[in-house]
Design a protein around this motif. Structure first.
Motif, PDB file in Angstrom:
ATOM      1  N   VAL A   1       0.830  -1.269  -0.005  1.00  0.00           N
ATOM      2  CA  VAL A   1       0.056   0.080   0.104  1.00  0.00           C
ATOM      3  C   VAL A   1       0.872   1.377   0.137  1.00  0.00           C
ATOM      4  CG1 VAL A   1      -1.822   1.269   1.190  1.00  0.00           C
ATOM      5  CG2 VAL A   1      -1.920  -1.224   1.262  1.00  0.00           C
ATOM      6  N   TYR A   2       0.467   2.012  -0.959  1.00  0.00           N
ATOM      7  CA  TYR A   2       1.251   3.455  -0.999  1.00  0.00           C
ATOM      8  C   TYR A   2       0.480   4.436  -0.352  1.00  0.00           C
ATOM      9  CZ  TYR A   2       4.898   0.707  -3.387  1.00  0.00           C
ATOM     10  OH  TYR A   2       5.802  -0.415  -3.766  1.00  0.00           O
ATOM     11  N   PHE A   3       0.970   5.300   0.271  1.00  0.00           N
ATOM     12  CA  PHE A   3       0.200   6.584   1.073  1.00  0.00           C
ATOM     13  C   PHE A   3       0.944   7.984   0.480  1.00  0.00           C
ATOM     14  CE2 PHE A   3      -2.314   4.554   4.151  1.00  0.00           C
ATOM     15  CZ  PHE A   3      -1.428   3.228   4.513  1.00  0.00           C
ATOM     16  N   CYS A   4       0.313   8.992   0.122  1.00  0.00           N
ATOM     17  CA  CYS A   4       0.981  10.048   0.131  1.00  0.00           C
ATOM     18  C   CYS A   4       0.550  10.855   1.463  1.00  0.00           C
ATOM     19  CB  CYS A   4       0.357  10.920  -1.265  1.00  0.00           C
ATOM     20  SG  CYS A   4      -1.349  11.131  -1.123  1.00  0.00           S
ATOM     21  N   ALA A   5       1.451  12.013   1.761  1.00  0.00           N
ATOM     22  CA  ALA A   5       1.216  12.793   2.939  1.00  0.00           C
ATOM     23  C   ALA A   5       1.666  14.093   2.573  1.00  0.00           C
ATOM     24  CB  ALA A   5       2.025  12.225   4.183  1.00  0.00           C
ATOM     25  N   GLU A   6       0.970  14.979   3.214  1.00  0.00           N
ATOM     26  CA  GLU A   6       1.538  16.492   3.164  1.00  0.00           C
ATOM     27  C   GLU A   6       1.564  17.122   4.563  1.00  0.00           C
ATOM     28  OE1 GLU A   6      -1.669  19.218   1.864  1.00  0.00           O
ATOM     29  OE2 GLU A   6      -3.090  17.816   2.281  1.00  0.00           O
ATOM     30  N   ASN A   7       2.332  17.980   4.546  1.00  0.00           N
ATOM     31  CA  ASN A   7       2.590  18.655   5.891  1.00  0.00           C
ATOM     32  C   ASN A   7       1.595  19.672   6.247  1.00  0.00           C
ATOM     33  OD1 ASN A   7       3.603  20.839   4.219  1.00  0.00           O
ATOM     34  ND2 ASN A   7       5.155  21.434   5.772  1.00  0.00           N
ATOM     35  N   LYS A   8       1.488  19.832   7.530  1.00  0.00           N
ATOM     36  CA  LYS A   8       0.618  21.106   8.149  1.00  0.00           C
ATOM     37  C   LYS A   8       1.293  21.554   9.589  1.00  0.00           C
ATOM     38  CE  LYS A   8      -2.894  18.504  10.670  1.00  0.00           C
ATOM     39  NZ  LYS A   8      -4.346  18.391  10.698  1.00  0.00           N
ATOM     40  N   GLY A   9       0.800  22.685   9.841  1.00  0.00           N
ATOM     41  CA  GLY A   9       1.416  23.170  10.959  1.00  0.00           C
ATOM     42  C   GLY A   9       2.569  23.941  10.768  1.00  0.00           C
ATOM     43  N   ALA A  10       2.992  24.623  11.913  1.00  0.00           N
ATOM     44  CA  ALA A  10       4.298  25.449  11.893  1.00  0.00           C
ATOM     45  C   ALA A  10       5.229  24.972  12.935  1.00  0.00           C
ATOM     46  CB  ALA A  10       3.937  26.664  12.041  1.00  0.00           C
ATOM     47  N   GLY A  11       6.502  25.397  12.854  1.00  0.00           N
ATOM     48  CA  GLY A  11       7.590  25.115  13.696  1.00  0.00           C
ATOM     49  C   GLY A  11       7.801  23.511  14.311  1.00  0.00           C
ATOM     50  N   SER A  12       7.803  23.413  15.670  1.00  0.00           N
ATOM     51  CA  SER A  12       7.908  22.168  16.125  1.00  0.00           C
ATOM     52  C   SER A  12       6.958  21.309  16.077  1.00  0.00           C
ATOM     53  CB  SER A  12       8.671  22.275  17.431  1.00  0.00           C
ATOM     54  OG  SER A  12       7.741  22.805  18.240  1.00  0.00           O
ATOM     55  N   ALA A  13       5.707  21.843  15.970  1.00  0.00           N
ATOM     56  CA  ALA A  13       4.325  21.165  15.826  1.00  0.00           C
ATOM     57  C   ALA A  13       4.005  20.896  14.516  1.00  0.00           C
ATOM     58  CB  ALA A  13       3.311  22.263  16.369  1.00  0.00           C
ATOM     59  N   ARG A  14       5.064  20.693  13.542  1.00  0.00           N
ATOM     60  CA  ARG A  14       4.399  20.247  12.168  1.00  0.00           C
ATOM     61  C   ARG A  14       4.286  18.704  12.171  1.00  0.00           C
ATOM     62  NH1 ARG A  14       6.866  23.747   8.016  1.00  0.00           N
ATOM     63  NH2 ARG A  14       7.315  22.191   6.732  1.00  0.00           N
ATOM     64  N   GLN A  15       3.142  18.491  11.413  1.00  0.00           N
ATOM     65  CA  GLN A  15       2.484  17.238  11.370  1.00  0.00           C
ATOM     66  C   GLN A  15       2.424  16.861   9.936  1.00  0.00           C
ATOM     67  OE1 GLN A  15      -1.282  17.412  13.263  1.00  0.00           O
ATOM     68  NE2 GLN A  15      -0.601  19.377  14.466  1.00  0.00           N
ATOM     69  N   LEU A  16       2.041  15.502   9.489  1.00  0.00           N
ATOM     70  CA  LEU A  16       1.585  15.144   8.194  1.00  0.00           C
ATOM     71  C   LEU A  16       0.327  14.638   8.166  1.00  0.00           C
ATOM     72  CD1 LEU A  16       4.789  12.774   7.558  1.00  0.00           C
ATOM     73  CD2 LEU A  16       4.430  15.052   6.691  1.00  0.00           C
ATOM     74  N   THR A  17      -0.592  14.974   7.055  1.00  0.00           N
ATOM     75  CA  THR A  17      -1.727  14.591   6.861  1.00  0.00           C
ATOM     76  C   THR A  17      -1.628  13.536   5.804  1.00  0.00           C
ATOM     77  OG1 THR A  17      -2.770  16.463   7.347  1.00  0.00           O
ATOM     78  CG2 THR A  17      -4.096  15.085   6.275  1.00  0.00           C
ATOM     79  N   PHE A  18      -2.060  12.387   6.106  1.00  0.00           N
ATOM     80  CA  PHE A  18      -2.110  11.151   5.005  1.00  0.00           C
ATOM     81  C   PHE A  18      -3.559  10.878   4.121  1.00  0.00           C
ATOM     82  CE2 PHE A  18       1.890   9.337   6.543  1.00  0.00           C
ATOM     83  CZ  PHE A  18       2.078  10.193   7.743  1.00  0.00           C
ATOM     84  N   GLY A  19      -3.065  10.455   3.169  1.00  0.00           N
ATOM     85  CA  GLY A  19      -3.986   9.769   2.172  1.00  0.00           C
ATOM     86  C   GLY A  19      -4.619   8.529   2.557  1.00  0.00           C
ATOM     87  N   SER A  20      -5.599   7.922   2.020  1.00  0.00           N
ATOM     88  CA  SER A  20      -5.905   6.706   2.745  1.00  0.00           C
ATOM     89  C   SER A  20      -5.305   5.395   2.034  1.00  0.00           C
ATOM     90  CB  SER A  20      -7.686   6.456   2.149  1.00  0.00           C
ATOM     91  OG  SER A  20      -7.568   6.725   0.937  1.00  0.00           O
ATOM     92  N   GLY A  21      -4.531   5.652   0.892  1.00  0.00           N
ATOM     93  CA  GLY A  21      -3.615   4.822   0.629  1.00  0.00           C
ATOM     94  C   GLY A  21      -4.189   4.274  -0.780  1.00  0.00           C
ATOM     95  N   THR A  22      -3.146   3.538  -1.555  1.00  0.00           N
ATOM     96  CA  THR A  22      -3.548   2.938  -2.820  1.00  0.00           C
ATOM     97  C   THR A  22      -3.106   1.231  -2.674  1.00  0.00           C
ATOM     98  OG1 THR A  22      -3.632   4.647  -4.292  1.00  0.00           O
ATOM     99  CG2 THR A  22      -2.990   2.483  -5.299  1.00  0.00           C
ATOM    100  N   GLN A  23      -3.655   0.337  -3.077  1.00  0.00           N
ATOM    101  CA  GLN A  23      -3.052  -0.997  -2.879  1.00  0.00           C
ATOM    102  C   GLN A  23      -2.325  -1.263  -4.119  1.00  0.00           C
ATOM    103  OE1 GLN A  23      -2.717  -3.933  -0.407  1.00  0.00           O
ATOM    104  NE2 GLN A  23      -1.308  -4.402  -2.039  1.00  0.00           N
ATOM    105  N   LEU A  24      -1.212  -1.452  -4.354  1.00  0.00           N
ATOM    106  CA  LEU A  24      -0.494  -1.650  -5.579  1.00  0.00           C
ATOM    107  C   LEU A  24      -0.091  -3.594  -5.487  1.00  0.00           C
ATOM    108  CD1 LEU A  24       0.936  -1.076  -8.279  1.00  0.00           C
ATOM    109  CD2 LEU A  24       3.246  -0.734  -6.929  1.00  0.00           C
ATOM    110  N   THR A  25      -0.438  -4.089  -6.670  1.00  0.00           N
ATOM    111  CA  THR A  25      -0.459  -5.307  -6.792  1.00  0.00           C
ATOM    112  C   THR A  25       0.301  -5.690  -8.175  1.00  0.00           C
ATOM    113  OG1 THR A  25      -2.514  -6.011  -5.888  1.00  0.00           O
ATOM    114  CG2 THR A  25      -1.458  -7.713  -6.883  1.00  0.00           C
ATOM    115  N   VAL A  26       1.478  -6.447  -7.859  1.00  0.00           N
ATOM    116  CA  VAL A  26       2.367  -6.779  -9.070  1.00  0.00           C
ATOM    117  C   VAL A  26       2.033  -8.226  -9.673  1.00  0.00           C
ATOM    118  CG1 VAL A  26       4.638  -6.816  -9.844  1.00  0.00           C
ATOM    119  CG2 VAL A  26       4.170  -5.164  -8.368  1.00  0.00           C
TER     120      VAL A  26
END
Lengths: 114, 115
Positions: A87-112
């Motif tokens: 499963v692959y997730f993208c994430a983006e940052n939010k917040g500022a300074g030492s309280a920066r966080q990431l917000t994640f997507g729900s994910g894509t299941q990659l099957t080879v």
């Protein structure tokens, strides 16, 4: 509100083909984006990241593209291998300074496929 | 390499029990995070801490508390476990002063089942 979403929940590709996983984000103020890979039963692992002052970044067999105009992020995997199934997730940052966080997507299941 | 460890991979508890999930990182990271991961919902932030004895609520703090008495250790506490807290719990850490400021490194996760 903020959201990080994915266009498709699942993706199947033939071994050796290239994979493209897409992600949309909504927070124009985000200046950092990251892709994670999560294999079954494990925690997410860092793959590659990109800052908003770039539109492309390459790693080993992976490339991340950022289109800030349409708030779109993609992960390209070259010559996909069975070990890329995860499963692959993208994430983006939010917040500022030492309280920066990431917000994640729900994910894509990659099957080879063999 | 950054190493984040979690005390248990699998845990089964009963409704009403007090549950402690422990996380330890060995890279002297300032920030630590607790998430829960549920199918179709991705990772949701419960609490995070940017310093010893400091804590901040994330998106879903209800029913949880945290403790950070030492820099390397961040504990998640379920005061009275309920069945809707059955989930995968992931701990992460990051170094806000380092070159990869926002990159979070994850532990293997604890799969908690509340009966």
């Amino acid at each position: 509100g903020e959201s990080v979403g994915l266009h498709l929940p699942t993706l199947s590709v033939q071994e050796g083909d290239n994979s493209i996983i897409n992600c949309a984000y909504s927070n124009s103020a985000s200046d950092y984006f990251i892709w994670y890979k999560q294999e079954s039963g494990k925690g997410p692992q860092f793959i590659i990241d990109i800052r908003s002052n770039m539109d492309k970044r390459q790693g080993q067999r992976v490339t991340v593209l950022l289109n800030k105009t349409v708030k779109h992020l993609s992960l390209q995997i070259a010559a996909t291998q069975p070990g890329d199934s995860a499963v692959y997730f993208c994430a983006e940052n939010k917040g500022a300074g030492s309280a920066r966080q990431l917000t994640f997507g729900s994910g894509t299941q990659l099957t080879v496929l063999p | 390499d950054v190493k984040v460890t979690q005390s248990s991979r699998y845990l089964v508890k009963r409704t009403g029990e007090k549950v402690f999930l422990e996380c330890v990182q060995d890279m002297d990271h300032e920030n630590m995070f607790w998430y829960r991961q549920d199918p179709g919902l991705g990772l949701r932030l419960i609490y995070f801490s940017y310093d010893v004895k400091m804590k901040e609520k994330g998106d879903i703090p209800e029913g949880y508390s945290v403790s950070r008495e030492k820099k390397e250790r961040f504990s998640l506490i379920l005061e009275s476990a309920s069945t809707n807290q059955t989930s995968m719990y992931l701990c992460a850490s990051s170094d806000p002063g380092g070159p990869l400021t926002d990159t979070q490194y994850f532990g293997p996760g604890t799969r908690l089942t509340v009966l």
